[in-house]
Scaffold this motif. Structure first.
Motif, short mmCIF file in Angstrom:
data_model
loop_
_atom_site.label_atom_id
_atom_site.label_comp_id
_atom_site.label_asym_id
_atom_site.label_seq_id
_atom_site.Cartn_x
_atom_site.Cartn_y
_atom_site.Cartn_z
N THR A 10 88.19 68.78 48.42
CA THR A 10 88.76 67.96 49.49
C THR A 10 89.63 66.85 48.90
O THR A 10 89.18 66.12 48.01
CB THR A 10 87.65 67.33 50.34
N PRO A 11 90.88 66.72 49.35
CA PRO A 11 91.72 65.61 48.87
C PRO A 11 91.04 64.27 49.14
O PRO A 11 90.46 64.06 50.21
CB PRO A 11 93.00 65.75 49.70
N TRP A 12 91.13 63.37 48.16
CA TRP A 12 90.43 62.08 48.27
C TRP A 12 91.37 60.95 47.86
O TRP A 12 91.71 60.80 46.69
CB TRP A 12 89.19 62.09 47.40
N PRO A 13 91.78 60.11 48.82
CA PRO A 13 92.69 59.01 48.49
C PRO A 13 92.00 57.80 47.88
O PRO A 13 92.66 56.86 47.43
CB PRO A 13 93.31 58.67 49.86
N GLY A 14 90.67 57.79 47.89
CA GLY A 14 89.93 56.65 47.38
C GLY A 14 89.22 55.92 48.51
O GLY A 14 89.56 56.06 49.68
N GLY A 15 88.21 55.14 48.13
CA GLY A 15 87.46 54.39 49.12
C GLY A 15 86.02 54.21 48.69
O GLY A 15 85.66 54.50 47.53
N GLU A 29 81.57 61.19 53.94
CA GLU A 29 82.08 61.93 55.09
C GLU A 29 82.84 63.18 54.67
O GLU A 29 83.10 64.07 55.49
CB GLU A 29 82.96 61.02 55.95
N HIS A 30 83.21 63.26 53.39
CA HIS A 30 83.91 64.44 52.85
C HIS A 30 83.03 65.22 51.87
O HIS A 30 83.52 66.06 51.13
CB HIS A 30 85.19 64.00 52.12
N THR A 31 81.73 64.91 51.87
CA THR A 31 80.81 65.46 50.88
C THR A 31 79.99 66.61 51.46
O THR A 31 79.66 66.59 52.65
CB THR A 31 79.88 64.35 50.36
N PHE A 32 79.67 67.59 50.62
CA PHE A 32 78.71 68.63 51.00
C PHE A 32 77.32 68.05 50.68
O PHE A 32 76.87 68.10 49.53
CB PHE A 32 78.92 69.92 50.22
N CYS A 33 76.66 67.47 51.66
CA CYS A 33 75.39 66.78 51.43
C CYS A 33 74.21 67.76 51.45
O CYS A 33 74.23 68.75 52.20
CB CYS A 33 75.18 65.70 52.50
N SER A 34 73.19 67.48 50.66
CA SER A 34 71.97 68.30 50.60
C SER A 34 72.28 69.77 50.33
O SER A 34 71.67 70.67 50.91
CB SER A 34 71.17 68.16 51.92
N SER A 35 73.22 70.01 49.45
CA SER A 35 73.66 71.39 49.17
C SER A 35 72.58 72.19 48.46
O SER A 35 71.90 71.70 47.57
CB SER A 35 74.92 71.38 48.31
N HIS A 36 72.46 73.45 48.84
CA HIS A 36 71.58 74.40 48.15
C HIS A 36 72.07 75.80 48.45
O HIS A 36 72.95 76.00 49.31
CB HIS A 36 70.13 74.22 48.59
N ALA A 37 71.53 76.78 47.75
CA ALA A 37 71.95 78.17 47.94
C ALA A 37 70.73 79.07 48.07
O ALA A 37 69.73 78.88 47.37
CB ALA A 37 72.82 78.63 46.77
N VAL A 38 70.82 80.02 48.99
CA VAL A 38 69.80 81.05 49.14
C VAL A 38 70.39 82.36 48.62
O VAL A 38 71.44 82.81 49.12
CB VAL A 38 69.36 81.21 50.60
N LEU A 39 69.76 82.94 47.61
CA LEU A 39 70.26 84.14 46.95
C LEU A 39 69.35 85.31 47.29
O LEU A 39 68.14 85.23 47.11
CB LEU A 39 70.29 83.93 45.42
N ARG A 40 69.94 86.39 47.78
CA ARG A 40 69.15 87.57 48.17
C ARG A 40 69.74 88.79 47.47
O ARG A 40 70.96 88.96 47.41
CB ARG A 40 69.18 87.77 49.68
N ALA A 41 68.86 89.65 46.97
CA ALA A 41 69.29 90.87 46.26
C ALA A 41 68.64 92.09 46.89
O ALA A 41 67.46 92.08 47.24
CB ALA A 41 68.92 90.77 44.78
N ARG A 42 69.43 93.13 47.02
CA ARG A 42 68.93 94.44 47.44
C ARG A 42 69.26 95.43 46.33
O ARG A 42 70.40 95.51 45.87
CB ARG A 42 69.57 94.88 48.76
#
Length: 334
Positions: free
Chosen positions: A186-191, A198-211
Motif C-alpha cells: 500500500t502506498p504510504w505518504p507518512g504519518g 488503517e492501511h495495515t493487515f492486522c492480526s494476519s495469519h494463514a490457514v494451509l490445507r493439503a490434499r
C-alpha cells in the motif's frame, strides 16, 4: 451444530487482543490496539523497521506428488473508523459521542475481516494473488423517538493493496517445502502509527490445507526431517498443526505462540479476545462491573456488547463449568 475446530482456533488468533478487559474505550490498555500480526505499509516499515511489511511462512509437505492440491487462506483484520455524526443546522457534524433516546453512541475504531485464498493445483508450483480492497464507507442513520433524523454513524476504511504468493519446492522424492509470503504494498505518504494501522493487515495469519499430502510438525519433526525442518524460514508467524491429534492435513501459521493441535476449551462460552487469561475470571469481572461501566462497555464496540450480553445470559451451572476441568491423568515416570 458443532463448529469447525480449525476455524475456532483461527478466529481466536484473528481477534487476540482486539479489545481487552475492561472492554471499554476509556481503558488505558485499549488506547493502543492491533498489536498482533501486523503487516504494515512498506513505507512505514522503512521508518519503523520493527513493524514488518511482510509475513513469511515455510513448512514441509510429506507424500506430495503430481496430484497434490494446496490451499492457502490468508486472513486479517482491516481497521474501520467509526465516526459519530450529529444532525445540525448545517447538516451532519462529527462529534465524539451522541445520545439518541436511551442509546449513547461513541466514535472509535472497529475492524472487519478480510480473507484471500490462493490454490496450487496439480501442474503448478507457484501462484500469486493480489490482496486489494478499495477505500469505502457506509452510513447508518440514527433517528430519535419521533422518527426525526438525529445523526448518523459513518464507518469508513482506507484502501489497501499487496500480494499473496505461494510456492511448492520439491526437496526430494515425496518431500517438498511450501513457502507463503504476504506483502503490504500500500502506498504510504507518512504519518503516525495510528494512521498507518488503517492501511495495515492486522492480526494476519494463514490457514494451509493439503490434499494428497500431509504436513510435518516443525515443533517436533521426525528425526530424519529435522535438518529440513530447521531450514524452513518463518518471519512473523509460526506454523502449527491444527485439527484432531492424528490429523496432518491442516496448518495454522500463527502470529502468537501455539502448540501443535491447539484446542478451545469446550466449556468456553465464547471468545473474550484474551487467550492468556482465564474465562471465569474475565466473566466474573464483567458481571461485577457497575451499571455505568457496563453501559460504556456496551457502547464502546459491537463485539464488546456481545461479550456483555453473553456473560449476563450465563446460568449458574455454566459459570460453575468454567471453574476448571481435568482432561486426563498421566503417570509420571521416574
Amino acid at each position: 451444530m458443532e463448529r469447525d475446530p480449525v476455524k475456532l482456533i483461527a478466529d481466536a488468533v484473528l481477534y487476540e487482543g482486539y479489545l481487552l478487559w475492561p472492554y471499554r474505550r476509556s481503558a488505558l490498555k485499549n488506547q493502543q490496539r492491533w498489536t498482533f500480526g501486523g503487516i504494515y505499509p512498506r513505507g512505514h516499515h522503512d521508518d519503523h523497521p520493527d513493524d514488518r511489511a511482510e509475513m513469511r511462512a515455510e513448512c514441509l509437505l510429506r507424500g506430495s506428488g503430481p496430484d497434490t492440491v494446496v490451499e492457502v487462506g490468508v486472513r486479517f483484520l482491516h481497521v474501520v473508523r467509526r465516526q459519530v455524526m450529529a444532525a445540525g443546522p448545517a447538516g451532519l457534524e462529527p462529534v465524539e459521542e451522541l445520545t439518541v433516546g436511551e442509546e449513547r453512541h461513541l466514535s472509535w475504531e472497529e475492524a472487519t475481516e478480510r480473507e484471500f485464498v490462493a490454490e496450487l493445483r496439480p501442474g503448478s508450483d507457484s501462484i500469486e494473488v493480489p490482496v486489494r480492497v478499495a477505500a469505502g464507507e457506509a452510513q447508518e442513520e440514527l433517528r430519535n423517538a419521533t422518527g426525526e433524523p438525529a445523526g448518523a454513524i459513518v464507518r469508513s476504511w482506507k484502501g489497501i493493496e499487496g500480494t499473496l504468493r505461494a510456492e511448492v519446492q520439491p526437496l526430494r522424492h515425496g518431500l517438498a517445502r511450501l513457502s507463503v509470503r504476504v506483502a503490504n504494498d500500500t502506498p504510504w505518504p507518512g504519518g503516525s502509527r495510528e494512521e498507518a494501522l488503517e492501511h495495515t493487515f492486522c492480526s494476519s495469519h494463514a490457514v494451509l490445507r493439503a490434499r494428497g499430502a500431509e504436513f510435518v510438525s516443525l515443533t517436533d519433526p521426525p528425526e530424519e526431517l529435522r535438518e529440513e525442518a530447521a531450514a524452513c524460514r518463518n518471519e512473523g508467524v509460526w506454523p502449527v498443526l491444527v485439527g484432531e491429534p492424528e490429523e496432518r492435513h491442516t496448518m495454522l501459521a500463527s502470529p502468537i505462540i501455539l502448540e501443535d493441535h491447539p484446542k478451545i476449551a469446550p466449556e468456553s462460552p465464547g471468545d473474550l479476545f484474551d487467550g492468556g487469561e482465564i474465562d471465569q475470571m474475565l466473566i466474573l469481572n464483567i458481571l461485577s462491573m457497575t451499571d455505568e461501566e457496563k453501559a460504556e462497555m456496551r457502547q464502546s464496540d459491537p463485539k464488546a456488547r456481545e461479550i456483555l450480553e453473553r456473560s449476563e445470559a450465563l446460568s449458574n451451572d455454566e459459570l460453575m463449568a468454567l471453574h476448571g476441568a481435568i482432561r486426563e491423568f498421566q503417570h509420571v515416570r521416574q
